[in-house]
Scaffold this motif. Structure first.
Motif, PDB file in Angstrom:
ATOM      1  N   PRO A   1     -48.087 -13.075  64.761  1.00 40.51           N
ATOM      2  CA  PRO A   1     -48.308 -12.309  65.753  1.00 40.51           C
ATOM      3  C   PRO A   1     -47.581 -13.406  67.071  1.00 40.51           C
ATOM      4  O   PRO A   1     -48.167 -14.560  67.732  1.00 40.51           O
ATOM      5  CB  PRO A   1     -49.449 -12.722  66.186  1.00 40.51           C
ATOM      6  N   ALA A   2     -46.257 -13.887  67.496  1.00 40.12           N
ATOM      7  CA  ALA A   2     -45.486 -14.740  68.367  1.00 40.12           C
ATOM      8  C   ALA A   2     -46.148 -14.607  69.819  1.00 40.12           C
ATOM      9  O   ALA A   2     -45.745 -15.293  70.351  1.00 40.12           O
ATOM     10  CB  ALA A   2     -43.837 -14.893  68.309  1.00 40.12           C
ATOM     11  N   ASN A   3     -45.541 -13.453  69.783  1.00 36.91           N
ATOM     12  CA  ASN A   3     -46.151 -12.784  71.535  1.00 36.91           C
ATOM     13  C   ASN A   3     -47.419 -12.522  71.414  1.00 36.91           C
ATOM     14  O   ASN A   3     -48.022 -12.268  72.550  1.00 36.91           O
ATOM     15  CB  ASN A   3     -44.994 -11.987  71.189  1.00 36.91           C
ATOM     16  N   ALA A   4     -48.634 -13.099  70.650  1.00 37.34           N
ATOM     17  CA  ALA A   4     -50.213 -12.373  71.024  1.00 37.34           C
ATOM     18  C   ALA A   4     -50.689 -12.733  72.061  1.00 37.34           C
ATOM     19  O   ALA A   4     -49.692 -14.204  73.169  1.00 37.34           O
ATOM     20  CB  ALA A   4     -50.604 -13.611  69.648  1.00 37.34           C
ATOM     21  N   GLN A   5     -51.038 -11.870  72.845  1.00 40.50           N
ATOM     22  CA  GLN A   5     -51.942 -12.775  73.630  1.00 40.50           C
ATOM     23  C   GLN A   5     -51.182 -11.625  75.193  1.00 40.50           C
ATOM     24  O   GLN A   5     -51.264 -12.155  76.122  1.00 40.50           O
ATOM     25  CB  GLN A   5     -52.897 -13.573  74.036  1.00 40.50           C
ATOM     26  N   GLU A   6     -49.862 -11.146  74.630  1.00 34.09           N
ATOM     27  CA  GLU A   6     -49.296 -10.769  76.260  1.00 34.09           C
ATOM     28  C   GLU A   6     -49.377  -9.690  75.857  1.00 34.09           C
ATOM     29  O   GLU A   6     -49.645  -9.078  74.593  1.00 34.09           O
ATOM     30  CB  GLU A   6     -47.626 -10.786  75.218  1.00 34.09           C
ATOM     31  N   LYS A   7     -49.309  -8.250  76.472  1.00 36.07           N
ATOM     32  CA  LYS A   7     -49.310  -7.087  76.802  1.00 36.07           C
ATOM     33  C   LYS A   7     -48.376  -5.896  76.048  1.00 36.07           C
ATOM     34  O   LYS A   7     -47.409  -6.696  76.980  1.00 36.07           O
ATOM     35  CB  LYS A   7     -49.828  -6.628  78.186  1.00 36.07           C
ATOM     36  N   LEU A   8     -48.976  -5.344  75.630  1.00 32.59           N
ATOM     37  CA  LEU A   8     -47.143  -4.785  75.131  1.00 32.59           C
ATOM     38  C   LEU A   8     -47.160  -3.637  76.064  1.00 32.59           C
ATOM     39  O   LEU A   8     -47.192  -2.697  76.567  1.00 32.59           O
ATOM     40  CB  LEU A   8     -48.065  -3.731  73.807  1.00 32.59           C
TER      41      LEU A   8
ATOM     42  N   ALA B   1     -58.226   1.387  63.715  1.00 34.33           N
ATOM     43  CA  ALA B   1     -58.985   0.075  62.918  1.00 34.33           C
ATOM     44  C   ALA B   1     -58.177  -1.018  62.897  1.00 34.33           C
ATOM     45  O   ALA B   1     -58.678  -2.149  62.351  1.00 34.33           O
ATOM     46  CB  ALA B   1     -58.632   0.923  61.038  1.00 34.33           C
ATOM     47  N   LEU B   2     -57.239  -0.778  63.559  1.00 40.64           N
ATOM     48  CA  LEU B   2     -55.810  -1.648  63.531  1.00 40.64           C
ATOM     49  C   LEU B   2     -56.588  -2.532  65.298  1.00 40.64           C
ATOM     50  O   LEU B   2     -55.633  -3.599  65.557  1.00 40.64           O
ATOM     51  CB  LEU B   2     -54.205  -1.469  63.573  1.00 40.64           C
ATOM     52  N   TYR B   3     -57.261  -1.774  66.287  1.00 41.10           N
ATOM     53  CA  TYR B   3     -57.060  -2.624  67.272  1.00 41.10           C
ATOM     54  C   TYR B   3     -58.623  -3.638  67.334  1.00 41.10           C
ATOM     55  O   TYR B   3     -60.037  -3.419  66.859  1.00 41.10           O
ATOM     56  CB  TYR B   3     -58.044  -1.173  67.896  1.00 41.10           C
ATOM     57  N   GLN B   4     -58.232  -4.849  67.828  1.00 41.50           N
ATOM     58  CA  GLN B   4     -58.859  -5.442  67.030  1.00 41.50           C
ATOM     59  C   GLN B   4     -59.568  -6.487  68.408  1.00 41.50           C
ATOM     60  O   GLN B   4     -59.724  -6.949  68.959  1.00 41.50           O
ATOM     61  CB  GLN B   4     -58.353  -6.987  67.506  1.00 41.50           C
ATOM     62  N   ALA B   5     -61.118  -5.242  68.264  1.00 40.39           N
ATOM     63  CA  ALA B   5     -62.570  -5.381  69.440  1.00 40.39           C
ATOM     64  C   ALA B   5     -62.516  -6.524  69.937  1.00 40.39           C
ATOM     65  O   ALA B   5     -63.106  -7.117  71.231  1.00 40.39           O
ATOM     66  CB  ALA B   5     -62.976  -3.691  69.900  1.00 40.39           C
ATOM     67  N   ALA B   6     -62.486  -7.233  68.528  1.00 39.02           N
ATOM     68  CA  ALA B   6     -63.839  -8.581  68.701  1.00 39.02           C
ATOM     69  C   ALA B   6     -62.623  -9.910  70.348  1.00 39.02           C
ATOM     70  O   ALA B   6     -63.466 -10.728  70.271  1.00 39.02           O
ATOM     71  CB  ALA B   6     -63.770  -8.993  67.627  1.00 39.02           C
ATOM     72  N   ALA B   7     -61.461  -9.912  70.095  1.00 40.81           N
ATOM     73  CA  ALA B   7     -60.637 -10.258  70.912  1.00 40.81           C
ATOM     74  C   ALA B   7     -60.249  -9.715  72.314  1.00 40.81           C
ATOM     75  O   ALA B   7     -59.412 -10.236  72.307  1.00 40.81           O
ATOM     76  CB  ALA B   7     -59.446 -10.874  69.706  1.00 40.81           C
ATOM     77  N   ALA B   8     -61.117  -8.789  72.538  1.00 36.80           N
ATOM     78  CA  ALA B   8     -60.660  -7.403  73.340  1.00 36.80           C
ATOM     79  C   ALA B   8     -60.630  -8.850  75.199  1.00 36.80           C
ATOM     80  O   ALA B   8     -61.191  -9.891  74.505  1.00 36.80           O
ATOM     81  CB  ALA B   8     -61.628  -6.916  74.117  1.00 36.80           C
ATOM     82  N   LYS B   9     -59.371  -8.282  75.274  1.00 36.03           N
ATOM     83  CA  LYS B   9     -59.378  -9.299  77.214  1.00 36.03           C
ATOM     84  C   LYS B   9     -59.997  -7.693  78.061  1.00 36.03           C
ATOM     85  O   LYS B   9     -59.075  -7.189  78.341  1.00 36.03           O
ATOM     86  CB  LYS B   9     -57.826 -10.232  77.190  1.00 36.03           C
TER      87      LYS B   9
ATOM     88  N   ASP C   1     -60.302  -4.622  79.227  1.00 33.57           N
ATOM     89  CA  ASP C   1     -59.834  -3.025  78.464  1.00 33.57           C
ATOM     90  C   ASP C   1     -58.590  -2.976  77.398  1.00 33.57           C
ATOM     91  O   ASP C   1     -58.236  -2.356  77.489  1.00 33.57           O
ATOM     92  CB  ASP C   1     -59.721  -2.085  79.513  1.00 33.57           C
ATOM     93  N   TYR C   2     -58.415  -4.193  77.004  1.00 30.45           N
ATOM     94  CA  TYR C   2     -57.333  -4.251  76.046  1.00 30.45           C
ATOM     95  C   TYR C   2     -57.624  -5.511  74.901  1.00 30.45           C
ATOM     96  O   TYR C   2     -58.380  -6.267  75.375  1.00 30.45           O
ATOM     97  CB  TYR C   2     -55.687  -4.830  77.230  1.00 30.45           C
ATOM     98  N   ALA C   3     -57.208  -5.172  73.421  1.00 28.09           N
ATOM     99  CA  ALA C   3     -57.235  -5.987  73.013  1.00 28.09           C
ATOM    100  C   ALA C   3     -56.065  -5.895  71.928  1.00 28.09           C
ATOM    101  O   ALA C   3     -54.991  -4.895  71.492  1.00 28.09           O
ATOM    102  CB  ALA C   3     -58.366  -5.239  72.159  1.00 28.09           C
ATOM    103  N   PRO C   4     -56.255  -7.038  71.029  1.00 27.26           N
ATOM    104  CA  PRO C   4     -55.046  -7.422  69.894  1.00 27.26           C
ATOM    105  C   PRO C   4     -54.491  -6.567  69.172  1.00 27.26           C
ATOM    106  O   PRO C   4     -56.138  -5.817  68.762  1.00 27.26           O
ATOM    107  CB  PRO C   4     -55.325  -8.735  69.698  1.00 27.26           C
ATOM    108  N   CYS C   5     -53.199  -5.589  69.132  1.00 24.01           N
ATOM    109  CA  CYS C   5     -53.365  -4.882  67.793  1.00 24.01           C
ATOM    110  C   CYS C   5     -52.568  -5.320  66.732  1.00 24.01           C
ATOM    111  O   CYS C   5     -51.862  -5.899  66.843  1.00 24.01           O
ATOM    112  CB  CYS C   5     -52.882  -3.558  68.144  1.00 24.01           C
TER     113      CYS C   5
ATOM    114  N   GLY D   1     -49.989  -8.574  67.184  1.00 23.10           N
ATOM    115  CA  GLY D   1     -51.944  -9.501  68.259  1.00 23.10           C
ATOM    116  C   GLY D   1     -50.818  -8.703  69.648  1.00 23.10           C
ATOM    117  O   GLY D   1     -51.674  -8.981  70.266  1.00 23.10           O
ATOM    118  N   LYS D   2     -50.017  -8.061  69.795  1.00 20.72           N
ATOM    119  CA  LYS D   2     -50.396  -8.720  71.789  1.00 20.72           C
ATOM    120  C   LYS D   2     -51.200  -6.912  71.663  1.00 20.72           C
ATOM    121  O   LYS D   2     -51.543  -6.509  70.688  1.00 20.72           O
ATOM    122  CB  LYS D   2     -48.107  -7.504  72.281  1.00 20.72           C
ATOM    123  N   LEU D   3     -51.665  -7.177  73.565  1.00 20.73           N
ATOM    124  CA  LEU D   3     -52.192  -6.531  73.471  1.00 20.73           C
ATOM    125  C   LEU D   3     -52.606  -5.051  74.199  1.00 20.73           C
ATOM    126  O   LEU D   3     -50.928  -4.526  74.411  1.00 20.73           O
ATOM    127  CB  LEU D   3     -53.248  -6.883  74.784  1.00 20.73           C
ATOM    128  N   VAL D   4     -53.070  -4.380  73.523  1.00 23.28           N
ATOM    129  CA  VAL D   4     -52.837  -3.206  73.532  1.00 23.28           C
ATOM    130  C   VAL D   4     -54.089  -2.302  74.209  1.00 23.28           C
ATOM    131  O   VAL D   4     -55.329  -2.746  74.212  1.00 23.28           O
ATOM    132  CB  VAL D   4     -52.746  -2.107  72.694  1.00 23.28           C
TER     133      VAL D   4
END
Ligand code: SF4
Length: 108
Positions: free
Chosen positions: A29-36, A73-81, A83-87, A92-95
């Protein structure tokens, strides 16, 4: 709406996995927290959209009406920002919660 049989589904799944492998889909997840971006090459290969209600079933035969990122199952709702969350499928980019892509895997 065109229905697909098991063979077509497996063919589509195999194609998707090949695209995933070719694009480094399971990268760290090099670009985690970036919107896809919908223009990301992997996102395009998997027909990612931020609005599942606009999926063209002709171009995405595995799409099932009502499926969207928040029920994947790949949507990480616990880390949502918002209406977006890491996938997990996109490093780990936000979807978008209302989004969808061909790697959709319903929660068990
Ligand atoms: S893998 Fe699941 S959560 Fe990730 S973009 Fe595709 S449908 Fe959305």
């Amino acid at each position: 709406m065109k229905s697909i049989d098991r063979r077509d589904f497996l063919k589509t799944a195999a194609t998707s996995l090949a695209a995933v492998a070719a694009c480094g889909f399971i990268a760290a997840p090099a670009n985690a927290q970036e919107k896809l971006s919908v223009n990301d090459p992997t996102a395009k290969a998997l027909n990612y959209t931020e609005d599942a209600s606009k999926v063209d079933a002709a171009k995405a035969p595995t799409y099932k009406k009502g499926s969207h990122c928040a029920t994947c199952a790949l949507y990480q709702a616990a880390a949502a920002k918002g209406d977006y969350a890491p996938c997990g499928a996109f490093g780990g980019k936000l979807v978008a919660a209302k989004g969808w892509c061909a790697a959709y895997a319903p929660k068990a």
